[in-house]
Design a protein around this motif. Structure first.
Motif, PDB file in Angstrom:
ATOM      1  N   GLU A 118       0.836  -1.186   0.000  1.00 37.67           N
ATOM      2  CA  GLU A 118       0.000   0.000   0.000  1.00 37.67           C
ATOM      3  C   GLU A 118       0.874   1.240   0.000  1.00 37.67           C
ATOM      4  N   ALA A 119       0.343   2.332  -0.530  1.00 36.62           N
ATOM      5  CA  ALA A 119       1.060   3.607  -0.546  1.00 36.62           C
ATOM      6  C   ALA A 119       0.405   4.585   0.408  1.00 36.62           C
ATOM      7  N   THR A 120       1.236   5.255   1.192  1.00 36.17           N
ATOM      8  CA  THR A 120       0.809   6.354   2.040  1.00 36.17           C
ATOM      9  C   THR A 120       1.651   7.562   1.639  1.00 36.17           C
ATOM     10  N   PHE A 121       1.485   8.692   2.324  1.00 37.10           N
ATOM     11  CA  PHE A 121       2.326   9.854   2.008  1.00 37.10           C
ATOM     12  C   PHE A 121       2.805  10.515   3.293  1.00 37.10           C
ATOM     13  N   PHE A 122       3.906  11.273   3.173  1.00 38.21           N
ATOM     14  CA  PHE A 122       4.502  11.897   4.356  1.00 38.21           C
ATOM     15  C   PHE A 122       5.041  13.279   4.022  1.00 38.21           C
ATOM     16  N   ASP A 123       5.227  14.108   5.062  1.00 41.69           N
ATOM     17  CA  ASP A 123       5.791  15.448   4.916  1.00 41.69           C
ATOM     18  C   ASP A 123       7.308  15.381   5.005  1.00 41.69           C
ATOM     19  N   ILE A 161       2.234   2.056  -9.419  1.00 44.66           N
ATOM     20  CA  ILE A 161       0.899   2.080 -10.023  1.00 44.66           C
ATOM     21  C   ILE A 161      -0.156   1.885  -8.949  1.00 44.66           C
ATOM     22  N   ASN A 162      -1.105   2.783  -8.907  1.00 44.51           N
ATOM     23  CA  ASN A 162      -2.272   2.649  -8.040  1.00 44.51           C
ATOM     24  C   ASN A 162      -3.180   1.599  -8.691  1.00 44.51           C
ATOM     25  N   THR A 163      -3.345   0.458  -8.058  1.00 42.56           N
ATOM     26  CA  THR A 163      -4.115  -0.623  -8.683  1.00 42.56           C
ATOM     27  C   THR A 163      -5.621  -0.379  -8.661  1.00 42.56           C
ATOM     28  N   ASP A 164      -6.063   0.667  -7.961  1.00 41.92           N
ATOM     29  CA  ASP A 164      -7.484   1.010  -7.987  1.00 41.92           C
ATOM     30  C   ASP A 164      -7.865   1.785  -9.240  1.00 41.92           C
ATOM     31  N   ASN A 165      -6.929   2.643  -9.730  1.00 41.07           N
ATOM     32  CA  ASN A 165      -7.266   3.480 -10.887  1.00 41.07           C
ATOM     33  C   ASN A 165      -6.248   3.403 -12.018  1.00 41.07           C
ATOM     34  N   ASN A 166      -5.176   2.616 -11.831  1.00 43.27           N
ATOM     35  CA  ASN A 166      -4.112   2.416 -12.824  1.00 43.27           C
ATOM     36  C   ASN A 166      -3.293   3.666 -13.122  1.00 43.27           C
ATOM     37  N   LYS A 167      -3.413   4.717 -12.292  1.00 49.85           N
ATOM     38  CA  LYS A 167      -2.543   5.875 -12.454  1.00 49.85           C
ATOM     39  C   LYS A 167      -1.140   5.494 -11.994  1.00 49.85           C
ATOM     40  N   GLN A 168      -0.122   6.066 -12.639  1.00 50.25           N
ATOM     41  CA  GLN A 168       1.242   5.685 -12.325  1.00 50.25           C
ATOM     42  C   GLN A 168       2.148   6.896 -12.174  1.00 50.25           C
ATOM     43  N   VAL A 169       3.251   6.705 -11.480  1.00 52.12           N
ATOM     44  CA  VAL A 169       4.223   7.771 -11.272  1.00 52.12           C
ATOM     45  C   VAL A 169       5.600   7.147 -11.123  1.00 52.12           C
ATOM     46  N   GLU A 170       6.614   7.863 -11.582  1.00 50.12           N
ATOM     47  CA  GLU A 170       7.997   7.467 -11.351  1.00 50.12           C
ATOM     48  C   GLU A 170       8.526   8.300 -10.190  1.00 50.12           C
ATOM     49  N   ALA A 198      -3.231   9.514  -6.705  1.00 50.12           N
ATOM     50  CA  ALA A 198      -4.426   9.428  -5.854  1.00 50.12           C
ATOM     51  C   ALA A 198      -4.724  10.760  -5.182  1.00 50.12           C
ATOM     52  N   ASP A 199      -5.930  10.856  -4.662  1.00 48.99           N
ATOM     53  CA  ASP A 199      -6.351  11.999  -3.867  1.00 48.99           C
ATOM     54  C   ASP A 199      -5.866  11.782  -2.434  1.00 48.99           C
ATOM     55  N   GLU A 200      -5.236  12.796  -1.848  1.00 48.65           N
ATOM     56  CA  GLU A 200      -4.703  12.651  -0.493  1.00 48.65           C
ATOM     57  C   GLU A 200      -5.793  12.346   0.534  1.00 48.65           C
ATOM     58  N   LEU A 202      -7.805  10.084   0.468  1.00 50.78           N
ATOM     59  CA  LEU A 202      -7.889   8.630   0.626  1.00 50.78           C
ATOM     60  C   LEU A 202      -6.922   8.124   1.692  1.00 50.78           C
ATOM     61  N   GLY A 203      -5.797   8.793   1.828  1.00 56.49           N
ATOM     62  CA  GLY A 203      -4.831   8.431   2.860  1.00 56.49           C
ATOM     63  C   GLY A 203      -3.936   7.260   2.514  1.00 56.49           C
ATOM     64  N   VAL A 204      -4.522   6.190   2.009  1.00 59.61           N
ATOM     65  CA  VAL A 204      -3.778   4.979   1.666  1.00 59.61           C
ATOM     66  C   VAL A 204      -4.425   4.325   0.461  1.00 59.61           C
ATOM     67  N   VAL A 205      -3.619   3.826  -0.468  1.00 54.92           N
ATOM     68  CA  VAL A 205      -4.150   3.162  -1.660  1.00 54.92           C
ATOM     69  C   VAL A 205      -3.319   1.917  -1.962  1.00 54.92           C
ATOM     70  N   PRO A 206      -3.931   0.896  -2.563  1.00 51.07           N
ATOM     71  CA  PRO A 206      -3.186  -0.315  -2.936  1.00 51.07           C
ATOM     72  C   PRO A 206      -2.305  -0.044  -4.147  1.00 51.07           C
ATOM     73  N   ILE A 207      -1.125  -0.615  -4.159  1.00 48.82           N
ATOM     74  CA  ILE A 207      -0.179  -0.363  -5.248  1.00 48.82           C
ATOM     75  C   ILE A 207       0.535  -1.639  -5.680  1.00 48.82           C
ATOM     76  N   LYS A 208       1.117  -1.553  -6.873  1.00 50.56           N
ATOM     77  CA  LYS A 208       2.161  -2.477  -7.298  1.00 50.56           C
ATOM     78  C   LYS A 208       3.269  -1.607  -7.857  1.00 50.56           C
ATOM     79  N   TRP A 209       4.507  -2.080  -7.773  1.00 48.13           N
ATOM     80  CA  TRP A 209       5.635  -1.223  -8.164  1.00 48.13           C
ATOM     81  C   TRP A 209       6.833  -2.058  -8.563  1.00 48.13           C
ATOM     82  N   MET A 210       7.776  -1.416  -9.260  1.00 47.83           N
ATOM     83  CA  MET A 210       9.002  -2.097  -9.655  1.00 47.83           C
ATOM     84  C   MET A 210      10.158  -1.105  -9.737  1.00 47.83           C
ATOM     85  N   PHE A 211      11.359  -1.617  -9.550  1.00 47.19           N
ATOM     86  CA  PHE A 211      12.554  -0.813  -9.750  1.00 47.19           C
ATOM     87  C   PHE A 211      12.809  -0.669 -11.234  1.00 47.19           C
TER      88      PHE A 211
END
Length: 213
Positions: A118-123, A161-170, A198-200, A202-211
């Motif tokens: 899962e992805a969260t965010f921080f300051d 990649i946010n697996t809920d909406n398929n949006k992605q970021v590097e 994602a919209d903040e 939500l706080g937490v979203v499911p993800i998949k990721w790779m190097f």
């Protein structure tokens, strides 16, 4: 006998309402913690396998119910029930670059996605991360869960990649996340990286990721 009966009762309760309770972050009423697997692990696996959209299927029956505390995916489930075995699909492995990518830098050349996190965010707070660099909140950086993080990962690029909406970021690895719910497949993102997928609120979203490198 008491333990077996308790597990059977708890499993029946969870299975009967799994479509409603599993997306919750906290265990539902009736979850017998000493007997059943860790709920955070089950929740992450359920979301990674997209079980909420697979009710009344053979896959749901085989893969989407909780395990006993003494069971593992390797011994109690088929390979397709393990999110780690999910391979990137062609529609989600490509990403835009400003120039043609070399064979060593493309998402498809770096193997399968890491799923089940899962992805969260921080300051940033003006503090240097564990990699030693100060970054603004707008920078697209990521903190890797402490069970996986090492100094050798500093500066590496990851595709998330946010697996809920398929949006992605590097994003670039710049810090360690000691609070990613004990799940080494989870990431803590800067505001800049999280806002891209994602919209903040939500706080937490499911993800998949790779190097990527």
């Amino acid at each position: 006998m008491v333990c077996i009966t308790a597990f059977a009762s708890a499993l029946a309760l969870v299975a009967s309402v799994s479509g409603y309770v599993v997306p919750r972050q906290n265990p539902p009423s009736g979850w017998v913690t000493p007997i059943m697997e860790n709920y955070a692990d089950y929740h992450a696996r359920y979301m990674a396998l997209d079980c909420q959209n697979k009710h009344n299927t053979d896959f749901f029956t085989a893969c989407c119910h909780p395990m006993k505390a003494n069971e593992t995916l390797a011994t109690a489930r088929a390979p397709e029930c393990n999110p780690a075995n999910l391979l990137a699909s062609p529609s989600t492995t490509t990403h835009k670059t400003s120039s043609p990518a070399s064979p060593t830098s493309t998402a498809s050349s770096s193997g399968a996605f890491i799923a089940g996190g899962e992805a969260t965010f921080f300051d940033q707070g003006g503090a240097a991360g564990s990699c030693g660099n100060v970054n603004p909140d707008s920078a697209k950086i990521v903190a890797v869960q402490e069970l996986r993080m090492s100094s050798s990962l500093c500066g590496k690029k990851v595709l998330i990649i946010n697996t809920d909406n398929n949006k992605q970021v590097e994003a670039t690895v710049a810090d360690t996340c000691p609070t990613c719910q004990g799940n080494k497949n989870s990431l803590d993102l800067s505001h800049g990286a999280f806002d891209a997928i994602a919209d903040e609120a939500l706080g937490v979203v499911p993800i998949k990721w790779m190097f990527l490198d």
